[in-house]
Enzyme design. Structure first.
Site, PDB file in Angstrom:
ATOM      1  N   CYS A 172       0.828  -1.200   0.000  1.00  0.00           N
ATOM      2  CA  CYS A 172       0.000   0.000   0.000  1.00  0.00           C
ATOM      3  C   CYS A 172       0.870   1.260   0.000  1.00  0.00           C
ATOM      4  CB  CYS A 172      -0.892  -0.025   1.229  1.00  0.00           C
ATOM      5  SG  CYS A 172      -1.725   1.523   1.534  1.00  0.00           S
TER       6      CYS A 172
HETATM    7  N1  MHO Z   1      -6.828  -0.656   3.179  1.00  0.00           N
HETATM    8  C1  MHO Z   1      -6.889   0.420   2.249  1.00  0.00           C
HETATM    9  C2  MHO Z   1      -5.832   0.287   1.227  1.00  0.00           C
HETATM   10  C3  MHO Z   1      -5.690   1.486   0.436  1.00  0.00           C
HETATM   11  S1  MHO Z   1      -4.442   1.463  -0.539  1.00  0.00           S
HETATM   12  C4  MHO Z   1      -4.020   2.897  -1.024  1.00  0.00           C
HETATM   13  C5  MHO Z   1      -8.285   0.450   1.627  1.00  0.00           C
HETATM   14  O1  MHO Z   1      -8.909  -0.568   1.589  1.00  0.00           O
HETATM   15  O2  MHO Z   1      -8.742   1.497   1.190  1.00  0.00           O
HETATM   16  O3  MHO Z   1      -4.186   0.448  -1.346  1.00  0.00           O
END
Ligand code: MHO
Length: 217
Positions: free
Chosen positions: A19
């Protein structure tokens, strides 16, 4: 020439390491890193977006001063802060990816990959390839953790998406509010000398509250 200010030559590094919010925080507080921007790279799909990134990967694009931090040191942060073992199933969005910008980076990255592989004794999923194109992510992903601290945004005049994306201060603040640093590291950062008392106390409290919570998304 004596007495003349030397122009700093900065370099660029681009990594995919899960991420991108987390990598943004990690590199943001790293001495020698000047700016960070998150986005999509590594694939072929034109105009990727978060909802439709196709074969691209979430990456952190870094501008750094090679006289303060080496590419090898950046790579060591890369290896120590994400998953890339073959035992973990990782989707392309979160792939372990090194996009080198020149031959020197290529050589250093390949060497460090081999070293990492022999130390871990397993095949790595990390892909090393030539940087082609970087697509900045949507504004709300930039300095994601900082964006919920309206006091800091206002107080430092980070009033436009452009400033949030390109300001070296935004990169640091984003790391400090997120738990990427220890209080000791924070206290050693010379940038705190430029803060007024209120800014300093606010940020210090964030560092204390978040210390040890790790880099999460
Ligand atoms: N857990 C986050 C990840 C975002 S990311 C920028 C979500 O589900 O939005 O990949």
């Amino acid at each position: 020439m004596p007495g003349q200010l030397e122009e700093t030559k900065t370099k660029r590094a681009t990594f995919g390491m899960g991420c991108f919010w987390a990598g943004d925080c990690l590199f943001g507080i790293t001495p020698g890193v000047i700016k960070t921007c998150v986005g999509y790279a590594g694939g072929n799909q034109p105009s990727p977006t978060y909802k439709n990134m196709g074969d691209h990967t979430e990456v952190i694009d870094i501008e750094y001063d090679p006289e303060v931090i080496s590419y090898n040191e950046l790579l060591s942060l890369f290896w120590n802060n994400h998953e890339y073992g073959v035992a973990t199933k990782i989707k392309t969005q979160y792939a372990s990816l090194i996009l080198y910008h020149d031959d020197e980076q290529k050589t250093i990255a390949e060497k460090s990959y081999e070293q990492e592989q022999s130390e871990r004794g397993e095949i790595l999923t990390t892909i090393i390839k030539k940087f082609e194109k970087f697509y900045p992510a949507e504004n709300y992903h930039q300095k994601y953790r900082l964006q919920s601290h309206s006091y800091l945004l206002e107080s430092f005049g980070l009033t436009t998406p452009e400033l949030i994306c390109t300001s070296p201060i935004a990169a640091k603040l984003n790391g400090y509010v997120s738990g990427a640093a220890t209080l000791e590291l924070f206290n050693r950062d010379t940038f705190i000398h430029n803060l007024d008392e209120k800014q300093y106390q606010y940020l210090k409290q964030c560092v204390i509250d978040m210390e040890g919570t790790g880099l999460y998304c």
